[in-house]
Design a protein around this motif. Sequence first.
Motif, PDB file in Angstrom:
ATOM      1  N   LEU A  16       0.770  -1.336  -0.038  1.00 50.15           N
ATOM      2  CA  LEU A  16      -0.009   0.034   0.007  1.00 50.15           C
ATOM      3  C   LEU A  16       0.725   1.211  -0.046  1.00 50.15           C
ATOM      4  CD1 LEU A  16      -2.703  -1.008   2.753  1.00 50.15           C
ATOM      5  CD2 LEU A  16      -2.904  -1.209   0.289  1.00 50.15           C
ATOM      6  N   THR A  17       0.034   2.425  -0.555  1.00 52.44           N
ATOM      7  CA  THR A  17       1.032   3.697  -0.426  1.00 52.44           C
ATOM      8  C   THR A  17       0.118   4.769   0.209  1.00 52.44           C
ATOM      9  OG1 THR A  17       2.163   3.068  -2.480  1.00 52.44           O
ATOM     10  CG2 THR A  17       1.884   5.487  -1.924  1.00 52.44           C
ATOM     11  N   LYS A  18       0.571   5.305   0.922  1.00 51.35           N
ATOM     12  CA  LYS A  18       0.218   6.752   1.642  1.00 51.35           C
ATOM     13  C   LYS A  18       0.569   7.922   0.780  1.00 51.35           C
ATOM     14  CE  LYS A  18      -0.249   9.216   6.001  1.00 51.35           C
ATOM     15  NZ  LYS A  18       0.169   8.981   7.318  1.00 51.35           N
ATOM     16  N   ALA A  19      -0.605   8.537   0.414  1.00 44.38           N
ATOM     17  CA  ALA A  19      -0.363   9.775  -0.450  1.00 44.38           C
ATOM     18  C   ALA A  19      -1.083  10.983   0.400  1.00 44.38           C
ATOM     19  CB  ALA A  19      -1.085   9.640  -1.722  1.00 44.38           C
ATOM     20  N   PHE A  33      -4.506  19.303   4.446  1.00 45.66           N
ATOM     21  CA  PHE A  33      -3.869  18.075   4.201  1.00 45.66           C
ATOM     22  C   PHE A  33      -4.852  16.849   3.853  1.00 45.66           C
ATOM     23  CE2 PHE A  33      -0.548  20.960   5.641  1.00 45.66           C
ATOM     24  CZ  PHE A  33       0.423  20.566   4.673  1.00 45.66           C
ATOM     25  N   VAL A  34      -5.068  16.170   2.615  1.00 45.19           N
ATOM     26  CA  VAL A  34      -5.776  15.183   2.755  1.00 45.19           C
ATOM     27  C   VAL A  34      -4.959  13.851   2.433  1.00 45.19           C
ATOM     28  CG1 VAL A  34      -7.659  14.094   1.033  1.00 45.19           C
ATOM     29  CG2 VAL A  34      -7.550  16.557   1.451  1.00 45.19           C
ATOM     30  N   GLU A  35      -5.089  13.010   3.526  1.00 47.64           N
ATOM     31  CA  GLU A  35      -4.224  11.924   3.228  1.00 47.64           C
ATOM     32  C   GLU A  35      -4.958  10.425   3.006  1.00 47.64           C
ATOM     33  OE1 GLU A  35      -2.444  11.111   6.942  1.00 47.64           O
ATOM     34  OE2 GLU A  35      -1.704  13.253   7.150  1.00 47.64           O
ATOM     35  N   SER A  36      -4.656   9.683   2.216  1.00 40.22           N
ATOM     36  CA  SER A  36      -5.286   8.573   1.863  1.00 40.22           C
ATOM     37  C   SER A  36      -4.079   7.360   1.564  1.00 40.22           C
ATOM     38  CB  SER A  36      -6.060   8.788   0.680  1.00 40.22           C
ATOM     39  OG  SER A  36      -6.604   7.456   0.063  1.00 40.22           O
ATOM     40  N   PHE A  46      -5.266   9.881  -7.867  1.00 38.67           N
ATOM     41  CA  PHE A  46      -5.704  10.553  -6.389  1.00 38.67           C
ATOM     42  C   PHE A  46      -5.092  12.030  -6.445  1.00 38.67           C
ATOM     43  CE2 PHE A  46      -4.136  11.820  -2.020  1.00 38.67           C
ATOM     44  CZ  PHE A  46      -5.299  11.907  -1.558  1.00 38.67           C
ATOM     45  N   ILE A  47      -3.877  12.201  -6.853  1.00 42.40           N
ATOM     46  CA  ILE A  47      -3.296  13.467  -6.567  1.00 42.40           C
ATOM     47  C   ILE A  47      -3.645  14.312  -7.913  1.00 42.40           C
ATOM     48  CG2 ILE A  47      -0.814  14.680  -6.933  1.00 42.40           C
ATOM     49  CD1 ILE A  47       0.140  12.227  -5.563  1.00 42.40           C
TER      50      ILE A  47
END
Length: 50
Positions: A16-19, A33-36, A46-47
Amino acid sequence: MAKKAVASLQTGSKRLTKAIKMVKSDKTGAYIFVESIMDPSKVNAFISKK
């Protein structure tokens, strides 16, 4: 020290990756800040979405 915008996470067999994305609020003009946490193949979508 600067934070990384994208970090790789491994849990079991899934990768998984946290963006983290900075978004400007329309009401106040402040940035939030929006984290996913998601699959690495979905990070660019997403970006790029607003």
